[in-house]
Design a protein around this motif. Structure first.
Motif, PDB file in Angstrom:
ATOM      1  N   ASN A  22       0.808  -1.210   0.000  1.00  0.00           N
ATOM      2  CA  ASN A  22       0.000   0.000   0.000  1.00  0.00           C
ATOM      3  C   ASN A  22       0.842   1.261   0.000  1.00  0.00           C
ATOM      4  N   LEU A  23       2.149   1.122   0.221  1.00  0.00           N
ATOM      5  CA  LEU A  23       3.038   2.268   0.034  1.00  0.00           C
ATOM      6  C   LEU A  23       3.025   2.714  -1.429  1.00  0.00           C
ATOM      7  N   LEU A  24       2.842   1.749  -2.338  1.00  0.00           N
ATOM      8  CA  LEU A  24       2.696   2.092  -3.751  1.00  0.00           C
ATOM      9  C   LEU A  24       1.461   2.965  -3.973  1.00  0.00           C
ATOM     10  N   THR A  25       0.386   2.639  -3.250  1.00  0.00           N
ATOM     11  CA  THR A  25      -0.832   3.432  -3.368  1.00  0.00           C
ATOM     12  C   THR A  25      -0.618   4.847  -2.844  1.00  0.00           C
ATOM     13  N   ILE A  26       0.123   4.962  -1.730  1.00  0.00           N
ATOM     14  CA  ILE A  26       0.445   6.287  -1.182  1.00  0.00           C
ATOM     15  C   ILE A  26       1.289   7.079  -2.179  1.00  0.00           C
ATOM     16  N   GLY A  27       2.275   6.385  -2.782  1.00  0.00           N
ATOM     17  CA  GLY A  27       3.102   7.039  -3.789  1.00  0.00           C
ATOM     18  C   GLY A  27       2.289   7.512  -4.976  1.00  0.00           C
ATOM     19  N   TYR A  28       1.318   6.698  -5.396  1.00  0.00           N
ATOM     20  CA  TYR A  28       0.455   7.124  -6.490  1.00  0.00           C
ATOM     21  C   TYR A  28      -0.391   8.316  -6.076  1.00  0.00           C
ATOM     22  N   ILE A  66      -4.366  12.338 -16.460  1.00  0.00           N
ATOM     23  CA  ILE A  66      -4.036  11.170 -15.641  1.00  0.00           C
ATOM     24  C   ILE A  66      -5.064  10.064 -15.853  1.00  0.00           C
ATOM     25  N   CYS A  67      -6.300  10.442 -16.162  1.00  0.00           N
ATOM     26  CA  CYS A  67      -7.339   9.436 -16.406  1.00  0.00           C
ATOM     27  C   CYS A  67      -7.071   8.663 -17.689  1.00  0.00           C
ATOM     28  N   VAL A  68      -6.516   9.350 -18.698  1.00  0.00           N
ATOM     29  CA  VAL A  68      -6.160   8.672 -19.944  1.00  0.00           C
ATOM     30  C   VAL A  68      -5.094   7.620 -19.667  1.00  0.00           C
ATOM     31  N   GLY A  69      -4.078   8.011 -18.908  1.00  0.00           N
ATOM     32  CA  GLY A  69      -3.042   7.051 -18.526  1.00  0.00           C
ATOM     33  C   GLY A  69      -3.595   5.913 -17.703  1.00  0.00           C
ATOM     34  N   GLY A  70      -4.569   6.219 -16.844  1.00  0.00           N
ATOM     35  CA  GLY A  70      -5.181   5.185 -16.012  1.00  0.00           C
ATOM     36  C   GLY A  70      -5.890   4.133 -16.847  1.00  0.00           C
ATOM     37  N   ILE A  71      -6.606   4.575 -17.878  1.00  0.00           N
ATOM     38  CA  ILE A  71      -7.292   3.625 -18.762  1.00  0.00           C
ATOM     39  C   ILE A  71      -6.280   2.730 -19.468  1.00  0.00           C
ATOM     40  N   LEU A  72      -5.204   3.338 -19.984  1.00  0.00           N
ATOM     41  CA  LEU A  72      -4.169   2.560 -20.662  1.00  0.00           C
ATOM     42  C   LEU A  72      -3.519   1.564 -19.703  1.00  0.00           C
ATOM     43  N   GLY A  73      -3.263   2.006 -18.471  1.00  0.00           N
ATOM     44  CA  GLY A  73      -2.651   1.123 -17.483  1.00  0.00           C
ATOM     45  C   GLY A  73      -3.547  -0.036 -17.101  1.00  0.00           C
ATOM     46  N   ASN A  74      -4.852   0.236 -16.957  1.00  0.00           N
ATOM     47  CA  ASN A  74      -5.805  -0.831 -16.647  1.00  0.00           C
ATOM     48  C   ASN A  74      -5.800  -1.910 -17.714  1.00  0.00           C
ATOM     49  N   ILE A  75      -5.863  -1.469 -18.964  1.00  0.00           N
ATOM     50  CA  ILE A  75      -5.903  -2.429 -20.064  1.00  0.00           C
ATOM     51  C   ILE A  75      -4.607  -3.223 -20.143  1.00  0.00           C
ATOM     52  N   ASN A  98       9.331   6.256 -11.339  1.00  0.00           N
ATOM     53  CA  ASN A  98      10.512   7.113 -11.281  1.00  0.00           C
ATOM     54  C   ASN A  98      10.654   7.953 -12.545  1.00  0.00           C
ATOM     55  N   VAL A  99      10.326   7.377 -13.700  1.00  0.00           N
ATOM     56  CA  VAL A  99      10.364   8.129 -14.953  1.00  0.00           C
ATOM     57  C   VAL A  99       9.410   9.318 -14.883  1.00  0.00           C
ATOM     58  N   ASN A 100       8.229   9.091 -14.332  1.00  0.00           N
ATOM     59  CA  ASN A 100       7.238  10.150 -14.168  1.00  0.00           C
ATOM     60  C   ASN A 100       7.800  11.323 -13.379  1.00  0.00           C
ATOM     61  N   VAL A 115       3.050  14.378 -20.727  1.00  0.00           N
ATOM     62  CA  VAL A 115       3.605  13.026 -20.825  1.00  0.00           C
ATOM     63  C   VAL A 115       3.757  12.416 -19.436  1.00  0.00           C
ATOM     64  N   ALA A 116       4.288  13.209 -18.505  1.00  0.00           N
ATOM     65  CA  ALA A 116       4.454  12.720 -17.132  1.00  0.00           C
ATOM     66  C   ALA A 116       3.116  12.361 -16.508  1.00  0.00           C
ATOM     67  N   ARG A 117       2.109  13.159 -16.805  1.00  0.00           N
ATOM     68  CA  ARG A 117       0.775  12.922 -16.240  1.00  0.00           C
ATOM     69  C   ARG A 117       0.183  11.616 -16.758  1.00  0.00           C
ATOM     70  N   ILE A 118       0.372  11.361 -18.050  1.00  0.00           N
ATOM     71  CA  ILE A 118      -0.131  10.112 -18.636  1.00  0.00           C
ATOM     72  C   ILE A 118       0.615   8.919 -18.049  1.00  0.00           C
ATOM     73  N   ILE A 119       1.930   9.051 -17.880  1.00  0.00           N
ATOM     74  CA  ILE A 119       2.717   7.963 -17.278  1.00  0.00           C
ATOM     75  C   ILE A 119       2.273   7.729 -15.838  1.00  0.00           C
ATOM     76  N   GLY A 120       2.020   8.818 -15.102  1.00  0.00           N
ATOM     77  CA  GLY A 120       1.543   8.684 -13.726  1.00  0.00           C
ATOM     78  C   GLY A 120       0.215   7.963 -13.660  1.00  0.00           C
ATOM     79  N   GLY A 121      -0.688   8.280 -14.594  1.00  0.00           N
ATOM     80  CA  GLY A 121      -1.959   7.573 -14.648  1.00  0.00           C
ATOM     81  C   GLY A 121      -1.784   6.116 -15.013  1.00  0.00           C
ATOM     82  N   PHE A 122      -0.836   5.848 -15.910  1.00  0.00           N
ATOM     83  CA  PHE A 122      -0.516   4.475 -16.298  1.00  0.00           C
ATOM     84  C   PHE A 122      -0.098   3.665 -15.077  1.00  0.00           C
ATOM     85  N   VAL A 123       0.725   4.267 -14.221  1.00  0.00           N
ATOM     86  CA  VAL A 123       1.137   3.615 -12.970  1.00  0.00           C
ATOM     87  C   VAL A 123      -0.075   3.355 -12.078  1.00  0.00           C
TER      88      VAL A 123
END
Length: 275
Positions: A22-28, A66-75, A98-100, A115-123
């Motif tokens: 859940n530290l990953l969730t906090i980081g997100y 970030i929502c666009v990245g989230g959709i891509l990450g989910n898929i 880390n790239v984000n 780009v960073a925002r999309i990567i963050g959503g992907f994570v």
């Protein structure tokens, strides 16, 4: 006694696993929230971007990309989770994280922040697919989800209605100076009570109630719907508040919470003690 000691050790170990994951969730959460205080700076003359300050339209894109990245990450993670396993992906997900942050740190224009925002959503898409699946597999002593959801949904509706009444009275020119503590109290209460279930448990409950053979696809599909609705709400919230007013929007959201509470009361299965 030996068997009890082994079970106790296993239970403690899994609790540590759950905490660390859940530290990953906090980081997100940090990835998700950095724009809120930063947009004021980015739209000002003191912006750190070499290209200059950004417009409000660019700021809105920065908020909901970030929502666009989230959709891509989910898929993406929904398809590969079974092939590579939860543990490896939980380790590898630190790379785009880390790239984000590196892109954000060295960004010189708004497009790099996009780009960073999309990567963050992907994570985030990966976090909300992998972690619930992992937790549902190692969970021991589960709390009653249904009760927490009811408290959270009714409580959130109460907080929003209270805020709505205050803003409505203020719009109608009533003297509410002695009640100016209500907005911050209502917002704080909504955040607190929503965190008890609405903002935290859906990801886990989804993985608990979906059949094992459909779990990866089901979690990914549900999270994609969530990101899609989040995108729509973030994009059109200004239009909604412009049409209904702030107090009208709060009343609409409160109604959505009450509708959710009724649905949970009659249709949501209790997952306590199940996996």
């Amino acid at each position: 006694m030996v068997k009890e000691d082994v079970l106790h050790y296993a239970s403690a170990k899994y609790q540590y696993f759950a905490r660390d994951m859940n530290l990953l969730t906090i980081g997100y959460g940090c990835t998700c929230g950095w724009t809120s205080p930063s947009i004021i700076l980015l739209t000002s003359d003191e912006t750190p971007l070499v290209s200059g300050k950004i417009t409000m339209d660019e700021a809105s894109w920065l908020a909901f990309l970030i929502c666009v990245g989230g959709i891509l990450g989910n898929i993406f993670f929904g398809f590969i989770t079974n092939r590579f396993g939860r543990k490896l992906l939980l380790i590898l997900i630190s790379i785009p994280t880390n790239v984000n942050w590196l892109i954000i740190f060295f960004a010189s224009n708004v497009y790099q922040l996009y780009v960073a925002r999309i990567i963050g959503g992907f994570v985030g898409g990966g976090v909300f697919v992998i972690i619930p699946l992992f937790l549902s597999e190692i969970a021991c002593d589960q709390a009653g989800r249904k009760f927490l959801f009811l408290v959270s949904t009714f409580g959130t509706a109460l907080g929003l209605i209270t805020l709505r009444v205050y803003m409505m009275l203020k719009t109608w020119k009533y003297n509410v100076e002695e009640l100016n503590w209500i907005p911050i109290a209502s917002f704080s209460f909504v955040i607190f009570v929503a965190s008890c279930a609405i903002l935290t448990l859906p990801f886990l409950v989804i993985s608990e109630i979906i059949p094992e053979n459909l779990k990866e696809f089901g979690v990914s599909f549900c999270m994609t719907l969530l990101w899609s609705f989040a995108f729509i709400i973030l994009k059109y919230l200004p239009l909604l508040t412009g049409t209904l007013g702030f107090h009208g929007s709060m009343f609409l959201f409160a109604g959505a919470c009450l509708s959710g509470a009724i649905f949970i009361m009659f249709y949501m299965p209790e997952t306590k003690g199940k996996s």
